[in-house]
Design an enzyme around this catalytic site. Structure first.
Site, PDB file in Angstrom:
ATOM      1  N   HIS A 237       0.828  -1.203   0.000  1.00 49.75           N
ATOM      2  CA  HIS A 237       0.000   0.000   0.000  1.00 49.75           C
ATOM      3  C   HIS A 237       0.863   1.255   0.000  1.00 49.75           C
ATOM      4  CE1 HIS A 237      -3.731   2.064  -0.153  1.00 49.75           C
ATOM      5  NE2 HIS A 237      -3.225   2.939   0.685  1.00 49.75           N
ATOM      6  N   TYR A 241       1.597   4.983  -2.665  1.00 43.09           N
ATOM      7  CA  TYR A 241       1.925   6.380  -2.327  1.00 43.09           C
ATOM      8  C   TYR A 241       3.294   6.772  -2.850  1.00 43.09           C
ATOM      9  CZ  TYR A 241      -2.348   6.122   0.210  1.00 43.09           C
ATOM     10  OH  TYR A 241      -3.673   5.949   0.509  1.00 43.09           O
ATOM     11  N   HIS A 388     -10.478   0.719  -9.979  1.00 48.41           N
ATOM     12  CA  HIS A 388      -9.934   1.678  -9.002  1.00 48.41           C
ATOM     13  C   HIS A 388      -8.493   2.035  -9.325  1.00 48.41           C
ATOM     14  CE1 HIS A 388      -8.458   3.317  -5.232  1.00 48.41           C
ATOM     15  NE2 HIS A 388      -7.656   2.287  -5.079  1.00 48.41           N
ATOM     16  N   PHE A 389      -7.666   1.023  -9.617  1.00 46.14           N
ATOM     17  CA  PHE A 389      -6.263   1.410  -9.796  1.00 46.14           C
ATOM     18  C   PHE A 389      -5.979   1.957 -11.195  1.00 46.14           C
ATOM     19  CE2 PHE A 389      -5.614  -3.349  -9.982  1.00 46.14           C
ATOM     20  CZ  PHE A 389      -5.109  -3.447 -11.264  1.00 46.14           C
ATOM     21  N   HIS A 390      -6.902   1.741 -12.121  1.00 43.87           N
ATOM     22  CA  HIS A 390      -6.689   2.448 -13.396  1.00 43.87           C
ATOM     23  C   HIS A 390      -7.064   3.927 -13.264  1.00 43.87           C
ATOM     24  CE1 HIS A 390      -6.023  -1.535 -15.184  1.00 43.87           C
ATOM     25  NE2 HIS A 390      -5.287  -0.832 -16.026  1.00 43.87           N
ATOM     26  N   ARG A 453     -11.486 -10.254 -11.254  1.00 52.08           N
ATOM     27  CA  ARG A 453     -10.248  -9.730 -11.828  1.00 52.08           C
ATOM     28  C   ARG A 453      -9.252 -10.867 -12.023  1.00 52.08           C
ATOM     29  NH1 ARG A 453      -6.659  -6.786  -7.065  1.00 52.08           N
ATOM     30  NH2 ARG A 453      -5.199  -6.609  -8.773  1.00 52.08           N
ATOM     31  N   ARG A 454      -8.176 -10.592 -12.698  1.00 50.66           N
ATOM     32  CA  ARG A 454      -7.077 -11.549 -12.920  1.00 50.66           C
ATOM     33  C   ARG A 454      -7.559 -12.865 -13.530  1.00 50.66           C
ATOM     34  NH1 ARG A 454      -6.147 -11.075  -7.070  1.00 50.66           N
ATOM     35  NH2 ARG A 454      -4.694  -9.405  -6.599  1.00 50.66           N
TER      36      ARG A 454
HETATM   37 FE1  HAS Z   1      -6.026   1.975  -3.644  1.00 54.97          FE
HETATM   38  C1  HAS Z   1      -6.330  -1.446  -4.094  1.00 54.97           C
HETATM   39  C2  HAS Z   1      -7.856   1.770  -0.782  1.00 54.97           C
HETATM   40  C3  HAS Z   1      -5.619   5.353  -3.151  1.00 54.97           C
HETATM   41  C4  HAS Z   1      -3.672   2.031  -6.136  1.00 54.97           C
HETATM   42  N1  HAS Z   1      -5.176   0.567  -4.882  1.00 54.97           N
HETATM   43  C5  HAS Z   1      -5.448  -0.775  -4.920  1.00 54.97           C
HETATM   44  C6  HAS Z   1      -4.636  -1.402  -5.914  1.00 54.97           C
HETATM   45  C7  HAS Z   1      -3.858  -0.418  -6.463  1.00 54.97           C
HETATM   46  C8  HAS Z   1      -4.213   0.815  -5.821  1.00 54.97           C
HETATM   47  C9  HAS Z   1      -2.798  -0.603  -7.525  1.00 54.97           C
HETATM   48  O1  HAS Z   1      -8.795  -0.419   1.130  1.00 54.97           O
HETATM   49  C10 HAS Z   1      -4.695  -2.879  -6.298  1.00 54.97           C
HETATM   50  C11 HAS Z   1      -3.618  -3.691  -5.690  1.00 54.97           C
HETATM   51  C12 HAS Z   1      -3.736  -5.118  -6.167  1.00 54.97           C
HETATM   52  O2  HAS Z   1      -3.182  -5.432  -7.226  1.00 54.97           O
HETATM   53  O3  HAS Z   1      -4.429  -5.894  -5.508  1.00 54.97           O
HETATM   54  N2  HAS Z   1      -6.656   3.310  -2.260  1.00 54.97           N
HETATM   55  C13 HAS Z   1      -7.401   3.036  -1.167  1.00 54.97           C
HETATM   56  C14 HAS Z   1      -7.653   4.253  -0.413  1.00 54.97           C
HETATM   57  C15 HAS Z   1      -7.022   5.260  -1.091  1.00 54.97           C
HETATM   58  C16 HAS Z   1      -6.385   4.656  -2.237  1.00 54.97           C
HETATM   59  C17 HAS Z   1      -8.440   4.401   0.835  1.00 54.97           C
HETATM   60  N3  HAS Z   1      -4.891   3.419  -4.491  1.00 54.97           N
HETATM   61  C18 HAS Z   1      -4.867   4.735  -4.137  1.00 54.97           C
HETATM   62  C19 HAS Z   1      -3.907   5.437  -4.945  1.00 54.97           C
HETATM   63  C20 HAS Z   1      -3.344   4.494  -5.781  1.00 54.97           C
HETATM   64  C21 HAS Z   1      -3.977   3.244  -5.483  1.00 54.97           C
HETATM   65  C22 HAS Z   1      -3.600   6.897  -4.844  1.00 54.97           C
HETATM   66  C23 HAS Z   1      -2.308   4.632  -6.815  1.00 54.97           C
HETATM   67  C24 HAS Z   1      -1.594   5.686  -7.054  1.00 54.97           C
HETATM   68  N4  HAS Z   1      -6.939   0.456  -2.651  1.00 54.97           N
HETATM   69  C25 HAS Z   1      -7.596   0.598  -1.472  1.00 54.97           C
HETATM   70  C26 HAS Z   1      -8.000  -0.743  -1.007  1.00 54.97           C
HETATM   71  C27 HAS Z   1      -7.548  -1.654  -1.944  1.00 54.97           C
HETATM   72  C28 HAS Z   1      -6.894  -0.868  -2.967  1.00 54.97           C
HETATM   73  C29 HAS Z   1      -8.731  -1.083   0.213  1.00 54.97           C
HETATM   74  C30 HAS Z   1      -7.683  -3.187  -1.869  1.00 54.97           C
HETATM   75  C31 HAS Z   1      -8.955  -3.634  -2.409  1.00 54.97           C
HETATM   76  C32 HAS Z   1      -9.039  -5.130  -2.509  1.00 54.97           C
HETATM   77  O4  HAS Z   1     -10.001  -5.684  -1.961  1.00 54.97           O
HETATM   78  O5  HAS Z   1      -8.186  -5.787  -3.125  1.00 54.97           O
HETATM   79  C33 HAS Z   1      -6.967   6.721  -0.653  1.00 54.97           C
HETATM   80  O6  HAS Z   1      -5.620   7.157  -0.606  1.00 54.97           O
HETATM   81  C34 HAS Z   1      -7.765   7.612  -1.545  1.00 54.97           C
HETATM   82  C35 HAS Z   1      -7.832   9.030  -0.997  1.00 54.97           C
HETATM   83  C36 HAS Z   1      -8.108  10.013  -2.073  1.00 54.97           C
HETATM   84  C37 HAS Z   1      -9.076  10.913  -2.081  1.00 54.97           C
HETATM   85  C38 HAS Z   1      -9.239  11.807  -3.270  1.00 54.97           C
HETATM   86  C39 HAS Z   1      -8.679  13.203  -3.040  1.00 54.97           C
HETATM   87  C40 HAS Z   1      -8.818  13.976  -4.293  1.00 54.97           C
HETATM   88  C41 HAS Z   1      -7.859  14.779  -4.796  1.00 54.97           C
HETATM   89  C42 HAS Z   1      -8.117  15.462  -6.104  1.00 54.97           C
HETATM   90  C43 HAS Z   1      -8.482  16.878  -5.908  1.00 54.97           C
HETATM   91  C44 HAS Z   1      -8.901  17.504  -7.164  1.00 54.97           C
HETATM   92  C45 HAS Z   1      -8.452  18.712  -7.586  1.00 54.97           C
HETATM   93  C46 HAS Z   1      -8.976  19.214  -8.840  1.00 54.97           C
HETATM   94  C47 HAS Z   1      -7.473  19.529  -6.832  1.00 54.97           C
HETATM   95  C48 HAS Z   1     -10.011  11.070  -0.961  1.00 54.97           C
HETATM   96  C49 HAS Z   1      -6.561  15.047  -4.081  1.00 54.97           C
HETATM   97  C50 HAS Z   1      -9.809  20.421  -8.651  1.00 54.97           C
HETATM   98  C51 HAS Z   1     -11.167  20.154  -9.150  1.00 54.97           C
HETATM   99  C52 HAS Z   1     -12.053  21.111  -9.433  1.00 54.97           C
HETATM  100  C53 HAS Z   1     -13.378  20.634  -9.943  1.00 54.97           C
HETATM  101  C54 HAS Z   1     -11.805  22.548  -9.279  1.00 54.97           C
END
Ligand code: HAS
Length: 565
Positions: A237, A241, A388-390, A453-454
């Site tokens: 995980h 990051y 999600h990860f795409h 998946r997979r």
């Molecule tokens: Fe994830 C599975 C939970 C973030 C990548 N994640 C994966 C896998 C990958 C991955 C590769 O809890 C699959 C691994 C595998 O092969 O099995 N993930 C989270 C959570 C977050 C999260 C809680 N993941 C990421 C990020 C990744 C990534 C970032 C890659 C870079 N993920 C999971 C969980 C799994 C998981 C479970 C396992 C599931 C399972 O059952 O297998 C958090 O960090 C997300 C927090 C993010 C936010 C969004 C904030 C928004 C922002 C944009 C702001 C927009 C702006 C634009 C500034 C709350 C910062 C302005 C817009 C206007 C309209 C003005």
């Protein structure tokens, strides 16, 4: 006279500067970026082929399997492309914001790191292509690859440690010369990213070197499956990051300059990165909520900690929007949303990264769904996770990396990112977003209907449920095709920037934002690394010590190797 007219620009409007990177630094940085470019092309090609097989459009020849392509896709994109690109980008920012150049010793460490990573990648890729390493990028035991596949991955990891050592050395040298000063934001964030990386990767190194490699060479007959998986996700995980933080560096440090604004705060970005050091490791069990071998309490604790790791991303969202709003208002944007119209929408260096930010809204929300203990039972091991990860690494991170490349390569090659290349880059971004919506978003829906998946193409004996996934698969396949087209366009832009775009006498500016005058100095505690490393280790011990102890004393007989392909 507006400050803009004081700036020297080339005929295409790019800001010019007298600063030149040393040739030795340019070579080091561009070799990393070049390797990353080859990796994204090969990984993307593997992705296209496996997706066409999974959508039922093509049958693969007998010498090439779906799982082989899936492994190549994962390893080349999420392990190789990201690591090489990140190291190249971080070296460039460290050189630019600290001493203006790297020292010969640091360059040496950078090259040792590069060669180790390159040799490791070549070994692992060769074994995947010869069907000896078909264990996916997560290399879950008890599936067993050729032992040299794991050696290749270990070299990739160790190489990244040498590069990290080079960057730590650059930072330490700067601190010694500038006692009592807080470090430039880019360098601070780089150090934080690499602390996180070293901490997390030590766990997977222990697993690979002490558990998996001896078993793969046949020196021990069995491997503790639960332990290797827990150690993988201790790392896994934080790995996500390690991809995200360099994108955040770009958003916090470089983009304010590109949008003609200022960095909103000098403390919030530092706090964000400290929170990520603390909370990105003790949460890996949320990848194993549905696996046996760990008591529910420890899973639940890590789910709670996962909610904490969301906080720094929310801080980032608000800080970046604040930077944009201040920049837009300074340029005359009025009303609630008038500032939005003043942002440089036609500049691909901003547009591509902004598209990534927007994709993070559904991508991040999906992450929170994944990490909810009960909801995870619905989505685990389905295409929801792939979606999600795409949307996260495949969109947020890579779109930001594309945006970085549009100025980093010209800075290094002294070539011009012409108006035409900029337009093509905008088209490339739009294609990427459309492709990802058709693929990544639709994968979420298909996953909710149970599509696993997979797994290679199958109609599961024409079961009614499996047949209902087919139409989703077709749309996802179209999305994948569009994404591959976008990669070809990207390759065209990169080749132009590397070899054919017009040369410029002066270098294009390396965009480093200035902090807003009203922002206060960051509290010194934020730069006391030993404190944060200590808290991070303490949190990891709280989250992991008991479950790992229980796994070890449970006296699991372990598993003999399996080769399922
Ligand atoms: Fe994830 C599975 C939970 C973030 C990548 N994640 C994966 C896998 C990958 C991955 C590769 O809890 C699959 C691994 C595998 O092969 O099995 N993930 C989270 C959570 C977050 C999260 C809680 N993941 C990421 C990020 C990744 C990534 C970032 C890659 C870079 N993920 C999971 C969980 C799994 C998981 C479970 C396992 C599931 C399972 O059952 O297998 C958090 O960090 C997300 C927090 C993010 C936010 C969004 C904030 C928004 C922002 C944009 C702001 C927009 C702006 C634009 C500034 C709350 C910062 C302005 C817009 C206007 C309209 C003005």
């Amino acid at each position: 006279m507006s400050s803009d007219t004081l700036v020297e620009r080339d005929e295409h409007g790019n800001v010019l500067t007298d600063f030149n990177f040393e040739k030795e630094d340019r070579n080091l940085i561009m070799t990393h970026i070049g390797f990353a470019i080859v990796a994204i092309f090969l990984g993307g090609l593997a992705g296209l082929l496996q997706l066409m097989q999974r959508s039922g459009w093509i049958s693969l020849p007998s010498w090439l399997t779906y799982y082989q392509l899936l492994t190549a896709h994962g390893v080349l994109l999420v392990l190789v492309f990201t690591t090489f690109f990140i190291m190249g980008y971080l070296f460039s920012g460290m050189a630019r914001t600290l001493n203006g150049k790297l020292t010969p010793g640091v360059r040496k460490l950078g090259w040792i790191g590069f060669y180790l990573m390159a040799i490791g990648t070549i070994i692992a890729t060769f074994l995947i292509l010869t069907n000896e390493g078909t264990v996916l990028y997560t290399f879950y035991t008890p599936m067993q690859a050729n032992p040299w596949f794991y050696v290749g991955l270990a070299l990739l990891l160790v190489g990244s440690w040498f590069s990290s050592a080079g960057m730590f050395a650059t930072y330490i040298q700067w601190r010694r010369k500038n006692k009592g000063q807080h470090s430039p934001l880019f360098a601070y964030m780089t150090v934080a990213t690499l602390i996180l990386w070293i901490h997390a990767s030590l766990a997977v190194a222990v697993s690979v070197v002490f558990l998996i490699i001896p078993w793969a060479f046949g020196w021990v007959p069995r491997v503790d499956v639960t332990l290797t998986r827990v150690l993988f996700w201790y790392f896994g995980h934080a790995l996500v990051y390690f991809w995200l933080l360099p994108a955040y560096i770009y958003w916090y440090v470089n983009i304010p300059q590109i949008v003609g604004g200022k960095i909103f705060s000098n403390s919030l970005p530092r706090l964000t990165f400290i929170l990520l050091i603390l909370f990105s490791v003790p949460v890996g069990l949320h990848h194993q909520l549905n696996e046996p071998g760990v008591e529910a309490f420890w899973k639940f604790l890590q789910v709670v900690l996962t909610m904490m790791v969301v906080v720094p991303s929310l801080i980032t969202a608000f800080s970046i929007i604040a930077t944009f709003e201040l920049a837009g208002r300074a340029k005359g944007g009025k009303g609630l949303f008038g500032w939005l119209t003043k942002l440089p929408w036609k500049d691909a260096r901003f547009f591509a990264a902004f598209a990534g930010m927007v994709m993070f809204i559904p991508g991040g929300a999906g992450g929170i769904i994944n990490s909810s203990y009960q909801l995870n039972q619905m989505v685990h091991n389905t295409w929801f996770i792939t979606g999600h990860f795409h949307l996260t690494v495949g969109s947020v991170v890579v779109l930001t990396f594309f945006a970085i490349s549009y100025w980093l390569i010209p800075v290094m090659t002294k070539r011009v990112f012409t108006k035409r290349l900029n337009q093509l880059a905008i088209v490339q971004t739009i294609l990427w977003v459309i492709g990802m919506i058709l693929m990544g978003v639709v994968m979420h829906f298909s996953g909710l209907k149970g599509a696993p998946r997979r797994t290679a193409y199958s109609t599961y004996g024409d079961h009614e449920l499996a047949l209902s996934w087919l139409s989703y698969g077709q749309v996802i396949g179209v999305g994948g095709g569009i994404l591959f087209l976008a990669i070809v366009l990207l390759l065209y832009i990169w080749i132009k920037l590397l070899f054919f775009a017009p040369k410029s006498e002066k270098t294009i500016e390396y965009p480093i934002g200035v902090v807003r005058e009203k922002a206060g100095d960051p509290p010194p505690i934020l730069e006391r690394w030993t404190v944060w490393i200590g808290v991070s280790i303490a949190l990891s011990i709280i989250a992991y010590a008991v479950p790992i102890y229980q796994i070890i004393v449970n006296n699991d007989p372990g598993s003999i190797p399996f080769r399922s392909w």
